[in-house]
Scaffold this motif. Structure first.
Motif, short mmCIF file in Angstrom:
data_model
loop_
_atom_site.label_atom_id
_atom_site.label_comp_id
_atom_site.label_asym_id
_atom_site.label_seq_id
_atom_site.Cartn_x
_atom_site.Cartn_y
_atom_site.Cartn_z
N LEU A 1 -26.09 -25.11 39.71
CA LEU A 1 -25.26 -23.97 40.11
C LEU A 1 -25.69 -23.42 41.46
O LEU A 1 -26.64 -23.90 42.08
CB LEU A 1 -25.35 -22.87 39.04
N ARG A 2 -24.97 -22.39 41.91
CA ARG A 2 -25.27 -21.70 43.17
C ARG A 2 -25.62 -20.26 42.81
O ARG A 2 -25.01 -19.69 41.90
CB ARG A 2 -23.99 -21.73 44.02
N ARG B 1 -19.99 -23.53 30.99
CA ARG B 1 -18.92 -23.75 30.00
C ARG B 1 -17.70 -22.88 30.24
O ARG B 1 -16.60 -23.23 29.82
CB ARG B 1 -19.45 -23.54 28.57
N SER B 2 -17.89 -21.75 30.89
CA SER B 2 -16.75 -20.86 31.12
C SER B 2 -16.31 -20.84 32.60
O SER B 2 -15.66 -19.90 33.03
CB SER B 2 -17.07 -19.46 30.61
N GLY B 3 -16.66 -21.90 33.33
CA GLY B 3 -16.08 -22.08 34.68
C GLY B 3 -16.72 -21.26 35.77
O GLY B 3 -16.16 -21.14 36.86
N THR B 4 -17.91 -20.71 35.51
CA THR B 4 -18.61 -19.96 36.57
C THR B 4 -19.51 -20.92 37.33
O THR B 4 -20.27 -21.67 36.73
CB THR B 4 -19.40 -18.80 35.95
N THR B 5 -19.42 -20.86 38.65
CA THR B 5 -20.19 -21.80 39.47
C THR B 5 -21.24 -21.11 40.32
O THR B 5 -22.07 -21.78 40.93
CB THR B 5 -19.24 -22.60 40.38
N ALA B 6 -21.16 -19.78 40.43
CA ALA B 6 -22.16 -19.05 41.23
C ALA B 6 -22.38 -17.68 40.62
O ALA B 6 -21.48 -17.13 39.96
CB ALA B 6 -21.71 -18.91 42.67
N PHE B 7 -23.58 -17.14 40.86
CA PHE B 7 -23.88 -15.82 40.30
C PHE B 7 -24.98 -15.15 41.11
O PHE B 7 -25.67 -15.79 41.91
CB PHE B 7 -24.30 -15.93 38.82
N ALA B 8 -25.10 -13.83 40.90
CA ALA B 8 -26.23 -13.08 41.48
C ALA B 8 -27.11 -12.62 40.33
O ALA B 8 -26.60 -12.12 39.33
CB ALA B 8 -25.73 -11.88 42.27
N ASP B 9 -28.42 -12.79 40.49
CA ASP B 9 -29.35 -12.42 39.42
C ASP B 9 -30.41 -11.47 39.93
O ASP B 9 -31.02 -11.72 40.97
CB ASP B 9 -30.04 -13.67 38.88
N MET B 10 -30.63 -10.39 39.21
CA MET B 10 -31.75 -9.48 39.47
C MET B 10 -32.61 -9.47 38.20
O MET B 10 -32.17 -9.04 37.13
CB MET B 10 -31.24 -8.05 39.73
#
Ligand SMILES: CSC[C@H]1O[C@@H](n2cnc3c(O)ncnc32)[C@H](O)[C@@H]1O
Ligand SMILES: [Zn+2]
Length: 432
Positions: free
Chosen positions: A138-139, A113-122
């Motif tokens: 997503l990526r 919803r806020s335009g984020t298409t990729a992230f890193a998750d720990m």
């Protein structure tokens, strides 16, 4: 071959100029097929309306613990150690795989919803995060977070093995949209003997590292006392500063550590909101940029932020960067947009973050038809200082439309929120 034409908008180009252009997306390869003057861009099979909009690269949230959305508002107004030990870790100990799935879906909904298409998750139960990412489109670069302090030898080794296993098993999942990393939580919460042994294995297998570093003075001081060197020098001695590695925070850095980051190509993920909320300090962002360090942006978890909106993070980065440098010209809007797009994407090893033929078609369309975005003197300024996540009209990742006209297509928003609400309440209750 299906082609989607994003038509009628203005486009943010890699050199930070904005021009009237259309973008042609190859939905099969997931790449940008063409970008330019509308007369020069070939017709598409479908059109996505970008009139009164700015087409930007999808934002990249390069450090988060996405399922911590379940802990949003559970504990505020404390410094890092007390917050983790008294409030966060007791609830996390209760989280089931189903809880992590629910919290992750809530986070993915918020990011799309806020335009984020990729992230890193720990985090943990990462198999749930992989599945949620696969379904939502997503990526991500994902890893299992290792903590060995307070665990016996078997427990500590089990954590390290799990992190390696997750990195091996899921790299390339979701049609290549998921990549992985070996993720020791930090240089103080994982014992040196484990770092030495398991980092060597990760290196042999070409697995990158992600960890928290130099976040608070309380974390830096014991390393200096025990090792006789600064944390990132200690990390370099442990072979933890490769060009594929990225560290979160980097708040308390001296000049030699900044040079070390630049020389080794280790990226830093700046998390300004979390650093302010936990009173961790002000990262020397302009100094990092001047030294040539790759800097990305992250929200950190939603319990220390308290949202996953990278627009908020951009504004915070610009404001805090000026305060840290005591210079209003420090960390200008253009640098911040670069951090949230190319900087973060490069830190995560994704060919995203720029609107250029051949790059991943990870894009957002920001609606400019709003009072708080009027007039249109400088749209790069607007992205950082005036726009909000709720201004995003469409979000695309890997050439697929994930949100069209503010409707998130791969997730049932009401059901995701209901699940998260129920599971968050139950987990906190179990911990009490
Ligand atoms: C072991 S999985 C990751 C672990 O990190 C915790 N966490 C969340 N925010 C922060 C932060 O700002 N610094 C250090 N650790 C953080 C999270 O609660 C998980 O336990
Ligand atoms: Zn973190």
């Amino acid at each position: 071959m299906t082609k989607l034409r994003i038509a009628g908008g203005q486009v943010l180009r890699p050199d930070a100029t904005v021009e009237r252009a259309d973008v042609l997306v190859d939905s099969e390869s997931g790449d940008i097929a063409a970008v330019g003057d509308p007369d020069d861009v070939p017709e598409g099979d479908e059109t996505l309306d970008a009139e009164d909009g700015l087409v930007t690269p999808g934002l990249v949230n390069a450090h988060t613990h996405v399922a911590m959305t379940l802990l949003r508002g559970h504990a505020d107004d404390k410094e890092l150690d007390a917050w983790l030990q008294e409030d966060i870790w007791p609830v996390e100990a209760e989280l089931t795989p189903e809880d992590v799935r629910a919290g992750t879906e809530l986070g993915l909904l918020e990011m799309i919803r806020s335009g984020t298409t990729a992230f890193a998750d720990m985090y943990f139960h990462e198999e749930e995060v992989v599945e949620a990412v696969e379904d939502a489109g997503l990526r991500a670069r994902l890893g299992y977070g290792i903590v060995t302090v307070g665990k016996d030898e078997a427990g500590a080794r089990d954590d390290c093995e799990q992190s390696l296993e997750v990195a091996r098993e899921f790299d390339g999942a979701a049609d290549g949209r998921v990549k992985t990393a070996f993720m020791p939580h930090s240089l103080t919460t994982v014992g040196e003997e484990y770092l030495r042994e398991y980092v060597a294995t990760a290196r042999e297998e070409g697995i990158p590292l992600h960890y928290h570093a130099n976040e608070t003075e309380d974390e830096v001081d014991p390393i200096v006392e025990e090792e006789g060197e600064r944390p990132l020098e200690y990390a370099r001695d442990l072979d933890m500063t490769d060009g594929s590695d990225f560290v979160a925070h980097g708040v308390h850095l001296d000049g030699a550590e900044i040079d070390l980051l630049a020389e080794t190509g280790t990226s830093v993920i700046h998390c300004p909101a979390s650093n302010m909320k936990l009173a961790s300090g002000m990262a020397p962002v302009q100094k990092l940029l001047d030294a040539g360090v790759t800097v990305g942006l992250g929200t950190d978890g939603a319990a220390s932020n308290n949202d996953l909106d990278v627009f908020d993070e951009m504004r915070d980065a610009a404001m805090l960067g000026k305060l840290a440098a005591d210079d209003a010209s420090a960390v200008p809007a253009e640098s911040v947009v670069r951090m949230a797009t190319e900087g973060s994407a490069s830190a995560l090893g994704f060919d995203s973050g720029r609107i250029e033929e051949g790059a991943n078609a990870d894009l957002a369309v920001v609606d400019l038809d709003a009072a708080h975005l009027t007039p249109h003197h400088d749209l790069v300024s607007h992205l950082v200082y005036a726009a909000r996540g709720s201004d995003v009209r469409h979000t695309l990742c890997d050439g697929a439309v994930l949100m069209r006209d503010r409707e998130v297509l791969p997730l049932d928003a009401a059901a995701v929120r209901e699940q998260a609400e129920e599971r968050a309440a139950a987990a906190v209750e179990r911990a009490e």
